[in-house]
Motif scaffolding. Structure first.
Motif, PDB file in Angstrom:
ATOM      1  N   GLN A   1       0.852  -1.189   0.000  1.00 22.83           N
ATOM      2  CA  GLN A   1       0.000   0.000   0.000  1.00 22.83           C
ATOM      3  C   GLN A   1       0.896   1.251   0.000  1.00 22.83           C
ATOM      4  N   PRO A   2       0.337   2.438  -0.374  1.00 20.41           N
ATOM      5  CA  PRO A   2       1.165   3.650  -0.371  1.00 20.41           C
ATOM      6  C   PRO A   2       1.760   3.947   1.003  1.00 20.41           C
ATOM      7  N   SER A   3       1.012   3.701   2.063  1.00 14.54           N
ATOM      8  CA  SER A   3       1.640   3.765   3.387  1.00 14.54           C
ATOM      9  C   SER A   3       1.321   2.461   4.085  1.00 14.54           C
TER      10      SER A   3
ATOM     11  N   GLY B   1     -12.302   4.401   0.228  1.00 11.09           N
ATOM     12  CA  GLY B   1     -10.880   4.649   0.463  1.00 11.09           C
ATOM     13  C   GLY B   1     -10.321   5.772  -0.391  1.00 11.09           C
TER      14      GLY B   1
ATOM     15  N   GLU C   1      -2.289 -11.928   9.770  1.00  8.20           N
ATOM     16  CA  GLU C   1      -3.748 -12.062   9.818  1.00  8.20           C
ATOM     17  C   GLU C   1      -4.471 -10.804   9.342  1.00  8.20           C
ATOM     18  N   GLN C   2      -3.903  -9.649   9.645  1.00 10.60           N
ATOM     19  CA  GLN C   2      -4.545  -8.357   9.334  1.00 10.60           C
ATOM     20  C   GLN C   2      -5.852  -8.187  10.092  1.00 10.60           C
ATOM     21  N   GLY C   3      -5.963  -8.869  11.192  1.00 13.73           N
ATOM     22  CA  GLY C   3      -7.143  -8.749  12.037  1.00 13.73           C
ATOM     23  C   GLY C   3      -6.720  -9.136  13.443  1.00 13.73           C
TER      24      GLY C   3
ATOM     25  N   VAL D   1      -3.590  -4.567  13.130  1.00 12.24           N
ATOM     26  CA  VAL D   1      -3.407  -3.444  12.201  1.00 12.24           C
ATOM     27  C   VAL D   1      -2.610  -3.865  10.969  1.00 12.24           C
ATOM     28  N   SER D   2      -3.094  -3.484   9.789  1.00 12.89           N
ATOM     29  CA  SER D   2      -2.269  -3.606   8.581  1.00 12.89           C
ATOM     30  C   SER D   2      -2.623  -2.471   7.634  1.00 12.89           C
ATOM     31  N   HIS D   3      -2.019  -2.443   6.450  1.00 13.16           N
ATOM     32  CA  HIS D   3      -2.179  -1.293   5.530  1.00 13.16           C
ATOM     33  C   HIS D   3      -1.841  -0.016   6.289  1.00 13.16           C
ATOM     34  N   ASN D   4      -0.787  -0.055   7.034  1.00 13.53           N
ATOM     35  CA  ASN D   4      -0.412   1.039   7.917  1.00 13.53           C
ATOM     36  C   ASN D   4       1.058   0.822   8.269  1.00 13.53           C
TER      37      ASN D   4
ATOM     38  N   ALA E   1      -9.617 -10.323   4.085  1.00 18.38           N
ATOM     39  CA  ALA E   1      -8.962  -9.712   2.922  1.00 18.38           C
ATOM     40  C   ALA E   1      -8.877 -10.703   1.780  1.00 18.38           C
TER      41      ALA E   1
ATOM     42  N   GLU F   1      -2.011  -5.618  -4.209  1.00 21.58           N
ATOM     43  CA  GLU F   1      -2.686  -4.605  -3.395  1.00 21.58           C
ATOM     44  C   GLU F   1      -3.779  -3.849  -4.143  1.00 21.58           C
ATOM     45  N   GLY F   2      -3.601  -3.688  -5.443  1.00 18.89           N
ATOM     46  CA  GLY F   2      -4.604  -2.892  -6.161  1.00 18.89           C
ATOM     47  C   GLY F   2      -4.592  -1.435  -5.722  1.00 18.89           C
ATOM     48  N   ALA F   3      -3.463  -0.981  -5.183  1.00 23.82           N
ATOM     49  CA  ALA F   3      -3.419   0.394  -4.666  1.00 23.82           C
ATOM     50  C   ALA F   3      -3.123   1.380  -5.790  1.00 23.82           C
TER      51      ALA F   3
END
Lengths: 508, 508
Positions: free
Chosen positions: B140-142, B324, B253-255, B470-473, B446, B182-184
């Motif tokens: 992701q961008p960040s 988003g 896990e992203q959760g 936490v993910s995408h961070n 996801a 990611e498709g970002a």
């Protein structure tokens, strides 16, 4: 009064035809003696009534200068619009045209440090500040052809009528093209006139950076330099800069009142107060597929809540609230936004009303940021329910859901009242041109360069109707006839002010 | 079984030390005969347990490759994050590293037409499709340092462990770096694997254009060409492309579920359904100072209403909804926005749940666009009150306030269930490595490249806990120990699958 002059006054159109053979050089020669010229002191109400703008020439000026646009929105002229952001190449072309045209009409021009362009036509006494017609040639990114342009075009038409009719004013008269009135590219509206008026420091204005995706990323000063409009005259109303004797601005109403009342001329009594803010909402970036709704600090979702809240505050206090720009970070389909930056434009006809709007907004922000009621909060106002308060307290407690709002004031413009003298000149002119029943006294919803000039010289504004009250839109439209009516009122008002200033000894 | 092999199995670490004197060339020489090599068919449960990844080497791979980032978010490694959008220069560097590293470990590599990179380590029978470990190196961008990267790094660690321990698999094993998971930057998630799986046509995927402000404006194909990753192998699971024998993906896990339960390994049973939309809201541009609130068609203000509505629908149906990305037009402080374009990500654990969410959204859009209830509407659901309906009818009637919503589906991914065989391999591996009480069966919130591979080969996913879910961070974090546990489960699962495939005659 000589017989010839009586003749001139009785039939200005005839004289105009008779004079067309003269060249500008001859005109200047004549200007040194006055026997052939009309003086504004001779143009009283009844004499003025024959003096009219050339409607189709004015119309042509408005539409032919619309070729300097980055975009044409429709082939239909009624929706073609204008996109001429401040200090772009298109704006430079319009400025070049402004200078060459006004110089060809006998004006001296100069550019100040903010790129404001002044064109001055000498009067019998040219030592004193001129009476100006002014507005701006920049537009919104998808704007109309009349907002700003009409005022400048009508100023140029005024110069043409004065020349055509060999009118010699007591003091000089001028036309001014103010820099970046729209505040669209560089987000400070009335920027050039604000520096001139001393309410924004020059260095601060120079440092403002472009926010428009469609235009070069640069500061005001860089762009002034690039297009060759960083003048060396001080940008101030003082003697070292460009003092104004008076300022009249013709503008489309940008609202529906005149059209609804089928009236032709709005006389602007004042302008509503407004403030611009940048609002930053900080939440927490998270994965859109794995973060349950209750564990999010979604900055964009909260921006929606804040927008609704601000709109409610405005509605309750008879004001306006607008979010015109909004950026989402990081900006990915499947990432919950962690940050939103948005503009906020708050307006109210009264300073007091605006203050109350801001107080309510700040109280709401306090509740979100702190999770408790602010010290200033009056429970009887019932701004938040116990349930909402509990929600925000809980949201703040949990670092995963915490939202922080920051508000930065970018620009403020207090409610202003225009000068009685200037309003008087407009009133008399409008009355004699369209009759009392076609006139309406109006408070302007929009800010204009006249707000700034009113701080330093007698200032007045003339509104003409625009279709559906629409502006800042390619469909913005003002009929040819209405443009001409407004330009006539402008012309007469400037001449009346010139006479008034003579009478009270301004030119002695 | 020879005595030496028994020795190897009884003490893999010892053997490893003994073998370090050999060069890769010698290894290859040995590979041609098999007497010194361990075969996966010899590595049953008890024998496998001694085979472990090098935890600190894996950790170093994860963090040293994070130097290919457009931005580091903090000096503290726990918040340093990663910004590596697909097909940027940073992504190219990571890809180059992937190829040189896997080749140095004895793999053959190839790139397909979508820039997916496959590294294959030969087995005893190398004619057949390999058993893969795979994930992605874009972020992701960040984003964080683990999403995607962990899976690829663990795949490379797997190759190293196999080499270090002279293990010869029955079929080939491989590691794959899928393009644009990611498709970002290019707003189609799992893009490379989707084309491979045949659910997105190649030409359509090639034509997708970058939507990231921070990256070059270009199409997928242009960027593949520019960075030298437009391969000539067909992007398909068929024989002319890259068939996969099986696919295992290790991922954070992203959760919060594993962390909350203090468990170490999530065995993913399936992935929730989701759809991506582009939603365009068209209102009318107007002046912020002169257009009263009741005469506005404020596209951004309405976007706030729509966001709240969609969130409510998701909440009622146990799904998720996220906006988003959002662009405002024309984007000026004092112009009421005439147009908003925003992304919409809708998810539900069940296909049926997702369909109901979409139906409710479409009904709401119908009400706004048409001002009447849609034919499908069930009054008992009370989705809108009479008051709201009247409001939307009135809003639609007046051209000044009319709002139009258009919804375009960009991407859909049905709910999927992973293969029992692959789940079985993971389950056995995890049980023997961390014990049953440390394992949880999970449905992934996801999408992952494994969704695509699961359509063509036995596929399984291993989750490890990440901090606060936490993910995408940039703060996304997975402990070194947990990375290693996941990598061990991945390694063992691949070897178990290789044995399983041998047993059922895949390599005959």
């Amino acid at each position: 009064m000589s017989q010839l002059k009586c003749l001139l006054l009785s039939n200005l159109k005839h004289v105009k035809a008779y004079r067309t053979g003269h060249t500008r050089l001859q005109h200047r020669t004549f200007a040194s003696s006055t026997w052939l010229h009309l003086r504004t002191t001779e143009l009283d109400s009844s004499n003025l009534s024959g003096l009219k703008v050339d409607s189709s020439r004015l119309w042509d000026t408005i539409h032919s200068t619309a070729k300097w646009t980055s975009k044409t929105f429709s082939e239909d002229i009624k929706h073609a619009g204008l996109s001429r952001l401040a200090l772009t190449d298109e704006d430079k072309s319009a400025r070049d045209w402004f200078i060459s045209t006004t110089e060809s009409l006998g004006c001296k021009t100069h550019v100040d440090q903010m790129g404001n362009v002044f064109a001055i036509r000498p009067g019998l006494n040219s030592e004193k500040p001129a009476t100006f017609a002014g507005s701006h040639l920049d537009s919104q990114p998808s704007g109309g052809r009349f907002d700003g342009v009409l005022g400048v075009a009508a100023g140029i038409e005024m110069l043409r009528v004065l020349n055509d009719n060999w009118i010699e004013t007591e003091g000089p008269v001028g036309v001014v093209n103010w820099m970046n009135e729209e505040g669209a590219r560089f987000p400070v509206s009335m920027q050039g006139s604000s520096v001139w008026a001393g309410r924004v420091p020059l260095e601060k204005a120079w440092a403002v950076r472009s926010v428009s995706a469609g235009a070069r990323d640069a500061t005001v000063k860089e762009e002034l330099e690039r297009i060759g409009y960083l003048g060396d005259v001080a940008c101030t109303s003082g003697k070292e800069g460009t003092p104004l004797g008076a300022h009249f601005e013709l503008h489309i109403e940008q609202g529906p009142k005149l059209e609804k009342a089928t009236q032709k001329v709005g006389i602007v009594e004042g302008v509503q107060a407004y403030k611009w803010y940048t609002c930053t909402i900080t939440g927490r970036e998270a994965h859109a597929g794995t973060t349950d709704l209750a564990s999010r600090a979604d900055a964009l979702s909260f921006a929606g809540i804040l927008m609704a809240r601000v709109r409610g505050i405005a509605s309750n206090l008879k004001g306006l609230a607008t979010v015109g720009m909004l950026q989402v970070s990081p900006g990915s389909v499947n990432t919950v936004p962690g940050k939103v930056t948005m503009s906020l434009d708050l307006r109210n006809p009264e300073d007091r009303g605006l203050r109350r709007m801001i107080q309510k907004l700040e109280e709401f922000i306090w509740i979100v940021n702190e999770g408790v009621l602010p010290p200033s909060y009056q429970p009887q106002k019932k701004m938040v329910t116990q349930e909402e308060l509990a929600k925000y307290a809980k949201q703040r407690e949990n670092p995963l859901t915490r939202i922080q709002i920051d508000l930065r004031e970018d620009f403020a413009s207090a409610a202003i009242k225009f000068s009685d003298e200037a309003i008087g000149c407009i009133q008399e002119s409008a009355k004699s041109l369209v009759g009392e029943r076609n006139i309406q006294l109006i408070t302007s919803g929009a800010g204009h360069d006249s707000v700034c000039t009113s701080m330093h010289c007698p200032t007045g504004m003339i509104f003409v109707p625009c279709k559906d009250g629409v502006s800042h839109n390619p469909s913005e439209w003002c009929e040819e006839e209405d443009c001409a009516i407004g330009a006539n009122v402008l012309l007469h008002s400037v001449l009346r002010m010139d006479r008034l200033r003579k009478e009270r000894g301004d030119f002695d």
